[in-house]
Design a protein around this motif. Structure first.
Motif: not given
Lengths: 421, 303, 357
Positions: A241-243, B21-27
């Motif tokens: 998130v921070l990057l 879903i979380c993994a996709l959002i981080f992606l």
């Protein structure tokens, strides 16, 4: 001991130097307040000079445009001295013609014409053409002017000139909300094919709301994950998130351009996977979709961070208690967990929305025609059309909206509760 | 985040869906930044992965776009690469000049923002500060007010007072934009600051100045540095004010990128973008180390 | 704080000192065109005089001029503008009036006033090139457009179009595509019905248009395959074809002619040096030199015979010049007075049209 003041017996406490404690305390507090204020004063002064004054000065421009008065003071004076609707007499026309000739000579005629043209389309050439011939005109001036162009006899033109003959005017605000004054000075809507600003304000707020909603939709799950994972893992994930948060806005915008182009990474991947044909490439850039996707990505950290800091403080035992009392996991989430995250949702949504309505760079680069926001039009009037008063009026309206939201944010969240990473 | 043992199969399914879903959002968050890094080494002038790149063939990769960063704007880019060539790079290459400008402006803007911001934060966190809320709101507002409005205002104001087209003008503007970040981070540090330490120092005979430098300062230092980093990055990333009030001599990296993106997004832009990402990673690391130090100093549990 | 003030004031002094040594800030249109000016004018002039020329790119160099003059801080010494902007700026007192009788005679002895092509010399500006705005397309799509009407034919030629963001050129092209002969375009555009007609024509392709702003963008859009057809400046497309072997072609019928001219903003910091540069760079030989770097016609008649080969040493420039007799038959010459007078209102209408989706 004889000089003990008489009021000692009345119970008044005194400081070591003999002053009443109440006075000494008040004085000490004043001193402390002054000291605290003195620490803040340099910065406050700095921000006032480099920020508040410039913006105030710009706002002044939105109601102040002395082009006409400065270049044609006598004509302006005639307008001031006569009631609305007065037919221009020969003396006034003589003054007008003298100034037209002088302005043409001094090469300011275009500026005067442009000023009138802001209020009444197609009048700029009246002034430049008349200016070129004004030196040779002879009485009777009315006929001479009409001879150059019959439009000089149009009452609407004189009504417009009367409007611009004062330095202070609210007309730019009218223009900024697609309004204009008609012949008798009352406010009317502009023709539909010239209305643009209300549409853009509306689009700016709608797109910002959509972006805020998308940020919430994407930000909520990951903020929840980050808040509930053990710190060891969540700190690692937090980097993701921070990057982006720390990466240059232009870098992120460029990245999206590379990805979203017709021949870009995403479309090429879809084509080579056979999901779409080579002719069926998805248009994701140079339109609203581009603006929304890129801005959602750029603003997402501003949603995740406040959500995360609120979620971290929520005690997981409440949800467990709800479950043990028979609530389904959905009910427990909806009735117990979600209400506790509301402060974070409010803080994040307001922040994202406030930042989104003022965005300029990203829409300018990926927005095409339909993805432009109001900031882009302010920039257009600042740099291209050079109608600075209109730019200032649009900026003032945008600023008013942002400050209202900011006030709301301060009331609901408190600016001192803002957290950054 | 482990599932409780009493979870139903449906809940289990939802739990794993949720993780996906979380993994996709981080992606979604990280992929755009990562994707430009390999593309900046593309041997071709395109923005897609060529077949050679996908096969990891070394021929598909090259440093030509990084080389372009040096040669672009040089007087004699094709001369042999001796001392004269490097001097040409140093004095004439557009990106090198932009980098120098960015560093000069960023440095001074950070200095002003940090010094004034830290002082003000000290005042603001004293309980006796009058009009605290209002003043705080004013000081944070440069972060909230749309940048186009700030830039427009500065354009007129600087033209009037003769600061347009000067380094000083841009430095002052960037300092103003960086101030909210310093205030926010330093006040956040001061929230956990134990005021009795100051009183203890005073009662032991230290002057207020000495107390500040020997007691307060070391404790709030992590906050000050991270505020300074924020201020620097704000200046380093700012383009709109530069667009409105800077002369060509004050061309910064983002300004140069803006030109490049609008005219020709050649992979040169991706090369500079990759370098900027590397800088962000470095800054982020520093910030993380500071955070840990701050937590240790304040006796909070380490992460 | 003192130290910092000291440092910043030193910085400022350094800045001023550099400016005093003889520099010229020249704003132009960037890309291949800016490069051609760099090769033909700036580099030789720097070598000749030792004056340092800073070449600055803008989407339209006319726009920063007015802003700088009105705000009272001018940093531009010379700008390269279109005639309609020149007339407008000149009327508003934003440009220096130039002593144009000081311009050198043509190489054949013709006085400068007669040597420049009509429309290439004003009391506020001196012409350098004749260029044209016209339709460029990719040759690898299988079908080649033959008229401006094809630009608006989405059935026969599917795909995105590029257009310059603004009323100028778009409206003229739309009318010509709608069957208005070039000679009547500005008469039609002078009437409200004509304007409506032009916008109605643009409406037919509105959702397929990518709007460009900088002259370097259209060749890039074509090269990336983002558009199949676009309006462009002929020289940019020519250079992309020659130097990058791009599969592009130009559609000469209905090309729209215009000039580019040097102007000096009022209050330019190095006004006299700027005028010296303009006198030097617009002589017969220099104007002919520029045509060796980009396919724009020189503004002096006496330069034409001197135009030789492209810098690759083999391409004849003649067939690529907008002034080629084969291309002028149904060309349109931009009406300067029309745009000086109607620029604001038509662009307002254009913006409203663009924003309404």
């Amino acid at each position: 001991m004889a000089d003990i003041p008489a009021d000692q017996s009345a119970g008044i406490m005194r400081a070591a130097d003999g002053r009443p404690l109440k006075v000494a305390l008040a004085r000490a507090q004043t001193r402390a307040r002054r000291r605290a204020f003195l620490l803040v004063a340099p910065l406050l002064f700095f921000v006032l000079v480099t920020f508040v004054v410039p913006i105030g000065q710009m706002l002044h421009r939105s109601v102040h445009n002395p082009t006409f008065v400065d270049n044609m003071p006598q004509v302006a004076a005639w307008f001031r001295d006569t009631p609305a609707g007065t037919e221009p007499d020969e003396a006034a026309l003589a003054a007008l013609i003298a100034y037209l000739a002088a302005a043409a000579e001094a090469r300011t005629i275009g500026a005067v014409g442009t000023r009138v043209n802001y209020e009444m389309q197609g009048t700029r050439s009246l002034f430049t053409a008349a200016g070129r011939r004004a030196g040779r005109l002879e009485a009777p001036y009315r006929e001479a002017l009409l001879d150059i162009d019959a439009k000089w006899g149009d009452p609407a033109l004189w009504s417009t000139m009367r409007q611009v003959s004062t330095a202070y005017t609210a007309n730019f605000y009218l223009a900024a909300v697609d309004r204009t004054r008609d012949l008798d000075g009352s406010v009317t809507r502009v023709a539909p094919d010239r209305a643009v600003y209300l549409t853009l304000f509306q689009r700016t707020f709608l797109l910002s709301a959509l972006i805020t909603f998308l940020c919430l939709l994407l930000g909520f799950p990951i903020a929840h994950l980050l808040a509930t994972l053990p710190l060891r893992y969540s700190n690692l994930l937090m980097i993701l998130v921070l990057l982006p948060f720390w990466t240059s806005l232009l870098v992120r915008t460029t990245a999206w351009m590379v990805i979203l182009q017709g021949q870009g990474v995403l479309n090429n991947a879809l084509v080579s996977l056979g999901i779409i044909g080579d002719t069926g490439r998805v248009e994701l850039m140079y339109n609203q979709a581009g603006t929304v996707i890129a801005m959602t990505h750029i603003l997402l950290p501003f949603m995740v961070l406040p959500l995360y800091s609120v979620m971290r403080t929520i005690n997981p035992s409440y949800v467990r208690a709800a479950r043990s009392l028979g609530a389904t996991s959905w009910t427990a989430f909806r009735r117990v967990y979600l209400p506790q995250t509301l402060p974070g949702i409010g803080a994040g949504s307001l922040l994202v929305f406030i930042l989104a309505v003022g965005y300029y760079i990203t829409p300018a680069l990926v927005g095409g025609a339909s993805g432009q926001l109001i900031s882009n039009l302010i920039a257009f009037h600042m740099q291209n059309s050079l109608n600075w008063s209109l730019a200032a009026a649009l900026a003032a309206l945008l600023l008013a909206a942002v400050l209202a939201l900011y006030w709301l944010y301060d009331r609901l969240v408190g600016v001192d509760n803002m957290k950054l990473g | 985040m482990a599932l409780p043992i009493y979870a139903s199969p449906l809940e289990r399914a939802w739990h794993y869906t949720y993780l996906v879903i979380c993994a996709l959002i981080f992606l979604f968050l990280i992929a755009p930044i990562l994707i430009i890094i390999p593309l900046s080494f593309n041997a071709e002038a395109y923005f897609t992965f060529s077949e050679k790149m996908l096969r990891l063939d070394p021929e598909g990769y090259s440093l030509r776009w990084y080389d372009r960063l040096l040669t672009f704007g040089m007087v004699a880019p094709d001369a042999p690469r001796d001392a004269a060539w490097w001097s040409d790079v140093w004095h004439n290459a557009s990106w090198v000049r932009a980098a120098k400008n960015s560093l000069i402006i960023g440095f001074f803007a950070t200095l002003i923002a940090t010094v004034l911001g830290t002082l003000a934060a000290l005042g603001l966190s004293r309980p006796e500060m009058p009009f605290r809320r209002t003043i705080m709101a004013i000081l944070i507002s440069p972060m909230i007010v749309p940048i186009i409005i700030t830039a427009t205002g500065l354009f007129f104001f600087y033209s009037m007072v003769g600061l347009a087209h000067s380094y000083v003008g841009i430095i002052l503007a960037h300092a103003t934009l960086g101030i909210p970040f310093v205030i926010i981070t330093v006040t956040a540090t001061l929230v956990g600051f134990d005021q009795s330490l100051n009183r203890a120092a005073a009662s032991l005979g230290a002057s207020p100045t000495r107390t500040f430098f020997q007691v307060t300062m070391p404790l709030i230092m992590p906050g000050v540095i991270s505020g300074a980093l924020f201020a620097f990055v704000t200046s380093f990333d700012e383009v709109v004010v530069v667009l409105f009030v800077a002369a060509p001599e004050q061309q910064t990296i983002p300004r140069q990128m803006w030109n490049g993106i609008r005219e020709q997004i050649s992979p040169t832009i991706l090369a500079i973008a990759t370098i900027l990402v590397a800088i962000s990673v470095a800054l982020l690391t520093v910030l993380e180390l500071l955070r840990r130090r701050s937590e240790r100093l304040r006796g909070l549990s380490p992460g | 704080m003192k130290r910092m003030l000291f440092l910043t004031s030193t910085l400022m002094c350094v800045g001023f000192a550099a400016a005093a040594q003889g520099e010229l800030n020249i704003v132009s249109w960037g890309g291949a065109y800016g490069a051609s000016q760099m090769e033909a004018y700036h580099k030789p002039y720097m070598a000749l005089t030792g004056i340092k020329i800073n070449s600055i790119d803008a989407d339209n160099p006319a726009t920063p001029i007015k802003a700088q003059v009105e705000a009272g801080n001018v940093s531009i010494d010379i700008a390269d503008v279109e005639p309609s902007d020149l007339v407008r700026l000149c009327d508003e007192g934003a440009l220096e009036v130039l002593p144009i009788d000081e311009l050198p005679d043509g190489a054949d002895g013709t006085p400068a006033a007669d040597d420049f092509i009509e429309g290439g010399l004003y009391d506020c500006g001196v012409g350098t090139i004749v260029y044209s705005t016209l339709i460029a397309y990719r040759t690898d799509t299988g079908v080649a457009p033959t008229s401006s009407a094809d630009f608006f034919d989405l059935e026969k030629f599917p795909g995105k179009r590029g257009l310059r963001k603004g009323a100028k050129y778009s409206l003229e092209l739309a009318l010509m595509a709608d069957g208005v002969p070039p000679a009547e375009v500005y008469d039609v555009l002078g009437t409200p019905e004509g304007v409506d007609r032009a916008f109605a024509k643009l409406d037919t392709i509105k959702d397929q248009v990518i709007w460009w702003e900088a002259g370097a963008q259209p060749p890039q859009l074509l090269a990336d395959g983002e558009v199949v057809m676009t309006t462009a400046y002929n020289g940019r497309i020519f250079n992309a074809m020659m130097e990058e072997n791009q599969p592009f072609a130009l559609l000469w019928p209905n090309q729209i002619y215009d000039f580019n001219l040097w102007v000096i903003p009022k209050g330019a910091p190095h006004k006299d040096a700027a005028w010296e540069f303009i006198k030097w760079s617009t002589d017969t030989q220099r104007l002919a030199d520029q045509a060796g770097f980009i396919s724009y016609g020189p503004a002096r008649k006496s330069s034409s015979p001197l135009v030789g080969l492209f810098k690759d040493g083999k391409t004849e420039m003649g067939p690529h010049m907008p002034t080629n007799p084969d291309y002028v038959a149904d060309a349109l010459t931009t009406d300067i007075e029309f745009w000086a007078d109607h620029d604001i209102e038509l662009n307002e209408r254009f913006n409203a049209w663009l924003a309404a989706s």
